[in-house]
Design a protein around this motif. Structure first.
Motif, PDB file in Angstrom:
ATOM      1  N   LEU A 272       3.015   1.375  19.439  1.00 23.72           N
ATOM      2  CA  LEU A 272       3.052   0.979  17.872  1.00 23.72           C
ATOM      3  C   LEU A 272       4.870   0.128  18.246  1.00 23.72           C
ATOM      4  O   LEU A 272       5.017  -0.631  17.480  1.00 23.72           O
TER       5      LEU A 272
ATOM      6  N   LEU B  98      -0.305  -4.011  10.424  1.00 23.08           N
ATOM      7  CA  LEU B  98      -1.534  -4.390   9.765  1.00 23.08           C
ATOM      8  C   LEU B  98      -3.002  -5.188  10.337  1.00 23.08           C
ATOM      9  O   LEU B  98      -3.567  -4.680  10.842  1.00 23.08           O
TER      10      LEU B  98
ATOM     11  N   GLY C 134      -0.102   4.530   4.237  1.00 27.56           N
ATOM     12  CA  GLY C 134      -1.218   3.795   4.733  1.00 27.56           C
ATOM     13  C   GLY C 134      -0.662   1.786   4.983  1.00 27.56           C
ATOM     14  O   GLY C 134      -0.867   1.079   5.191  1.00 27.56           O
TER      15      GLY C 134
ATOM     16  N   LEU D  64       1.596   1.382   7.058  1.00 32.81           N
ATOM     17  CA  LEU D  64       2.710   1.069   8.074  1.00 32.81           C
ATOM     18  C   LEU D  64       1.646   0.872   9.064  1.00 32.81           C
ATOM     19  O   LEU D  64       1.029   2.050   8.846  1.00 32.81           O
ATOM     20  N   LEU D  65       1.863  -0.031   9.893  1.00 33.71           N
ATOM     21  CA  LEU D  65       0.513   0.772  10.846  1.00 33.71           C
ATOM     22  C   LEU D  65       0.632   1.863  11.851  1.00 33.71           C
ATOM     23  O   LEU D  65       0.332   2.815  12.325  1.00 33.71           O
ATOM     24  N   ALA D  66       2.321   2.243  11.696  1.00 28.30           N
ATOM     25  CA  ALA D  66       2.528   3.695  12.316  1.00 28.30           C
ATOM     26  C   ALA D  66       1.912   4.613  11.822  1.00 28.30           C
ATOM     27  O   ALA D  66       2.155   5.327  12.842  1.00 28.30           O
TER      28      ALA D  66
ATOM     29  N   ILE E 240      -0.989   4.849   9.596  1.00 25.07           N
ATOM     30  CA  ILE E 240      -2.145   4.246   9.311  1.00 25.07           C
ATOM     31  C   ILE E 240      -3.236   5.798   9.576  1.00 25.07           C
ATOM     32  O   ILE E 240      -3.946   6.264   9.237  1.00 25.07           O
ATOM     33  N   LEU E 241      -2.656   5.643  11.268  1.00 23.94           N
ATOM     34  CA  LEU E 241      -3.506   6.641  11.639  1.00 23.94           C
ATOM     35  C   LEU E 241      -3.691   8.545  11.056  1.00 23.94           C
ATOM     36  O   LEU E 241      -4.928   8.791  10.909  1.00 23.94           O
TER      37      LEU E 241
ATOM     38  N   ALA F 203      -5.550   7.909   7.485  1.00 28.30           N
ATOM     39  CA  ALA F 203      -6.339   7.841   7.905  1.00 28.30           C
ATOM     40  C   ALA F 203      -7.630   9.555   7.515  1.00 28.30           C
ATOM     41  O   ALA F 203      -8.269   9.902   7.248  1.00 28.30           O
TER      42      ALA F 203
END
Lengths: 578, 237
Positions: free
Chosen positions: A88, A175, B102, B104-106, B108-109, B112
């Motif tokens: 990340l 993303l 959702g 932020l990539l950090a 997003i898990l 989900a």
């Protein structure tokens, strides 16, 4: 992007997210290789059989395969967490470098790959296409000027800056990478699979809703496939060997504006490291595939149910025959009934002795599958069932280390708590058969059997066995061979009244056995002392199938009641893993 | 899989999602990622979800193992009544909470995972509803005017448990706290009979007199130390 520089073993002063990601990745390779092995039970049986030369203690470690599997699973979870967190940071910094929100060195390194004949280093490649060429050339000029002058970052014309930073900056950039790069997609998917597997494997779910656990666990197939292709796109880059000869990172690190211009520092070329994971996991995946094929083949072997016995309080006994089936005492089998469920295998301890010509299991009806089996065998009907109506059964096994140690002592103490008494049924029967066949050869002379039970329901079928043994022993005038003590640990006052009233009767009211049921928990100290006084100067084996707390108690008692010298009574506590 | 209570798995999944949200949020905030305030939100949402899901609900059948120290949170969760009891509301709540993370990539898990937990709660509602479709449509039930197969058709009031007759028929669709059973004091003395409080009934007056007269008569001739009513012989062999 000191990441790259650090990776090639140079600077240790830069915090490297990439190194922090690659380390757990290496650990993950190893752990994912190990995790499949403990669940190949046929492979373990084969190892157990072929290591007959090794001591039992070594072979017993094979029985703790599930504990090992869980430990490795936790390690996988931990390393996945570190790997994900490190990546990340990596993605964030790479995207920032790409959109010029970073230090000039990183930005310049990210530029590599924009021009033809260049290989990229920063995997965040996407930029707005129409401006890329002009921007990159002007950026290059600007970068050079900046370096040659004061090292200060260049201020770009406002319009250009706006355009360049419009899209693919964080968080959209990150993303975008996650959904376009193979490593991103596979990473997210397999981490989700891992989380689902873990949450459905907790003790509550496993014990109460086995089907959820079993079917969700099959997500491991997606996990392994994703893991194998996770590195296929080769986005983790390093300088090629050829390029390293021409371009030495140590010398050229500070001359970035002159790369490609001076002879010592041509533009470095990068290539992705080839994926390594598949090399680790392909072997165990193949072994597991073989394991499943063996299970399938075994399940196709014909198993005939010769007898179904319904015992009181929701217990049924299935007696079966299978060609070539060989068992030892204390082993267990996995049973599948396609009529009830095509995919589920459930383990049951064998309750028959190896000397018998059939093998049997006792099943308590507690859940969906067992109830389905109950109905499929026609146990709910009163009339006699024809043999052809009985369902087809598949059997895999037997598994588990045999408890042959029981036969190597003269005197044994067998302690079974609750359902833990089941393997002792097999042992007692086998001992009896051996005694009947060839009493003189049998080293075992006396059995002290303790059965601790919470309520009377569980007594029934085992009490039948004890009754049978009791009558047979009386017939052969050897009533002293087996002495058993049954302890009813959960009793209430109404029951106590009943017992008190019937105290003087010859047979026990609960079990119908000659020896009376005792109430409460046994006083182990007394028991050990009594047995020690009855058998001085002997080695007495203590075997337990029950809870850990009891194991501790018995272990301590065994040690404290054993005499120190070589002569004298010795209690040897064998921790059984039924 | 008739006996599976999906809510138990949904609970585990939601708890894990809460922890993942917290971790992702810490990464985003501590690393000063762009738009790190989503990370801060994720931490708060994660803590809330963890606290909500920590007390394990009671199973329909069988005993439930409590989580360590969950009784404190049980008291708090119980306070909110139908808002926390109803699994449908929980499902919707989790879905809504997962959306902002959702971005932020950090985190997003976490999104989900929480969305999956929400889905499993809906699965629980769906499976219990399909089981209870037998109960719906009874004349006593004023709320069953709509088709029983589609939960979405029901109005919000029904879902909140306002419809008493139908809700009584369905026991499993809500989170029930595990309450410690009040310790039954051992019923000592139920069978212990108290000694009689009255003196024993006295024989009638004639019977009473006779022994005393005989005693007076007997006393006269013997006057010895002991008068045995039954002859005692000393057998010396």
């Amino acid at each position: 992007m000191g990441n790259w520089a650090v990776n090639e073993g140079l600077s240790i002063f830069v915090i490297s997210a990439l190194a922090l990601a690659r380390a757990p990745a290496a650990c993950l390779n190893f752990n994912c290789m190990l995790i499949l092995l403990p669940v190949c039970r046929n492979l373990l049986s084969f190892l157990r059989g072929s290591s007959a030369c090794c001591s039992t203690r070594v072979r017993r470690q094979l029985d703790r395969n599930l504990t090992f599997h869980k430990m490795v699973a936790w390690m996988i979870a931990l390393h996945t967490a570190i790997h994900t967190i490190a990546h990340l940071f990596n993605v964030e910094w790479c995207v920032n470098a790409r959109v010029n929100n970073s230090d000039p060195y990183s930005i310049a390194l990210s530029e590599l790959g924009d021009r033809p004949n260049e290989t990229y280093l920063n995997f965040a490649r996407k930029r707005i296409k129409m401006f890329s060429r002009s921007l990159s050339s002007s950026m290059r000029m600007c970068a050079c000027e900046a370096w040659s002058n004061s090292g200060l970052p260049v201020t770009m014309p406002t319009s250009q800056r706006k355009l360049r930073t419009q899209s693919n900056k964080n968080p959209e950039g990150g993303l975008y990478l996650a959904v376009t790069l193979l490593a991103g997609i596979t990473g997210v998917v397999i981490t989700l699979c891992l989380i689902l597997i873990i949450t459905s494997s907790t003790k509550t779910i496993r014990r109460s809703y086995f089907e959820v656990f079993w079917y969700t666990h099959h997500l491991f197939v997606i996990f392994f496939i994703g893991l194998a292709i996770h590195g296929a796109e080769r986005i983790v880059r390093g300088q090629t060997a050829k390029s390293l000869k021409e371009h030495n990172p140590m010398e050229c690190e500070n001359k970035i504006s002159e790369w490609g211009k001076i002879q010592k520092c041509p533009i470095p070329q990068f290539a992705g490291n080839p994926p390594m994971t598949w090399k680790w996991i392909v072997g165990p995946m193949f072994l597991y595939l073989c394991e499943r094929l063996v299970r399938f083949w075994r399940s196709q072997q014909k198993v005939v149910i010769t007898k179904v016995v319904t015992h009181p309080f929701k217990t049924i006994e299935l007696q079966m025959k299978k060609k070539g089936f060989k068992m030892e005492v204390g082993q267990y089998i996995f049973v599948k009934c396609p009529k009830v469920s095509k995919l589920e295998w459930h383990p049951f301890t064998l309750t028959s002795a190896p000397e018998e010509d059939f093998f049997s299991i006792h099943i308590r009806i507690v859940g969906d599958w067992t109830e389905g089996l109950f109905n499929a065998c026609g146990c709910d009907k009163q009339e006699f069932q024809d043999a052809w109506k009985l369902p087809k059964i598949a059997v895999d096994g037997p598994f588990g280390t045999a408890s042959e140690d029981v036969f190597s002592y003269e005197v044994v103490m067998l302690v079974g708590a609750g359902i833990g008494v089941t393997p002792f049924a097999s042992i007692l029967k086998s001992v009896w058969y051996k005694y009947c066949n060839n009493a003189t050869n049998l080293k075992l002379k006396k059995i002290h059997f303790y059965w601790l039970c919470r309520d009377t329901h569980a007594f029934e079928w085992f009490a039948d066995l004890l009754q049978l043994l009791e009558s047979q022993m009386q017939e052969s005038n050897n009533a002293g061979f087996l002495s058993y003590n049954i302890y009813l640990t959960g009793w209430d006052e109404s029951q106590a009244n009943h017992f008190a009233v019937h105290h003087d009767e010859e047979k026990d009211v609960i079990t119908g056995l000659k020896q009376k049921t005792l109430y409460g928990r046994p006083n182990w100290d007394n028991e050990f002392k009594t047995i020690a006084s009855q058998h001085p100067n002997t080695r007495i084996g203590v075997f337990l199938c029950g809870p850990e707390a009891l194991a501790e108690t018995l272990s301590k008692q065994s040690i404290s009641n054993s005499e120190s010298g070589p002569r004298g009574v010795h209690f040897i506590f064998n921790k059984e893993n039924f | 899989m008739g006996q599976i209570e999906w809510a138990m798995w949904a609970n585990e999944q939601a708890l894990a999602s809460g922890l993942i949200l917290i971790t992702g949020g810490i990464v985003a905030t501590a690393g000063h990622f762009t738009q790190w305030y989503f990370g801060a939100y994720s931490i708060v949402a994660g803590v809330f979800v963890c606290l909500l899901e920590y007390p394990r609900g009671k199973r329909k059948k069988g005993s439930t193992m409590e989580r360590c120290g969950q009784k404190y949170m049980t008291a708090v969760v119980k306070l909110f009544g139908p808002l926390t009891r109803n699994y449908y509301i929980r499902a919707v709540l989790h879905l809504l909470l997962s959306v902002p993370a959702g971005f932020l990539l950090a985190t997003i898990l976490g999104t989900a995972c929480l969305a999956i937990a929400s889905g499993i709660y809906l699965l629980e509602m769906n499976s219990t509803h399909s089981q209870e479709s037998v109960f719906l449509g009874s004349p006593l039930n004023p709320c069953s005017s709509v088709s029983p197969q589609t939960p979405a058709c029901r109005n919000a009031w029904e879902l909140l448990g306002g419809c008493r007759p139908r809700w009584a028929a369905v026991r499993g669709e809500q989170w029930t706290p595990i309450e410690p059973k009040p310790r039954e004091r051992p019923h000592v003395g139920g069978t212990i009979k108290q000694p009689p409080s009255n003196p024993p009934p006295r024989p009638p007056a004639e019977a009473r007199k006779k022994p005393s007269e005989e005693a007076e008569a007997a006393e006269g001739p013997s006057a010895g130390p002991q008068d045995n009513p039954i002859p005692v012989t000393d057998e010396i062999v």
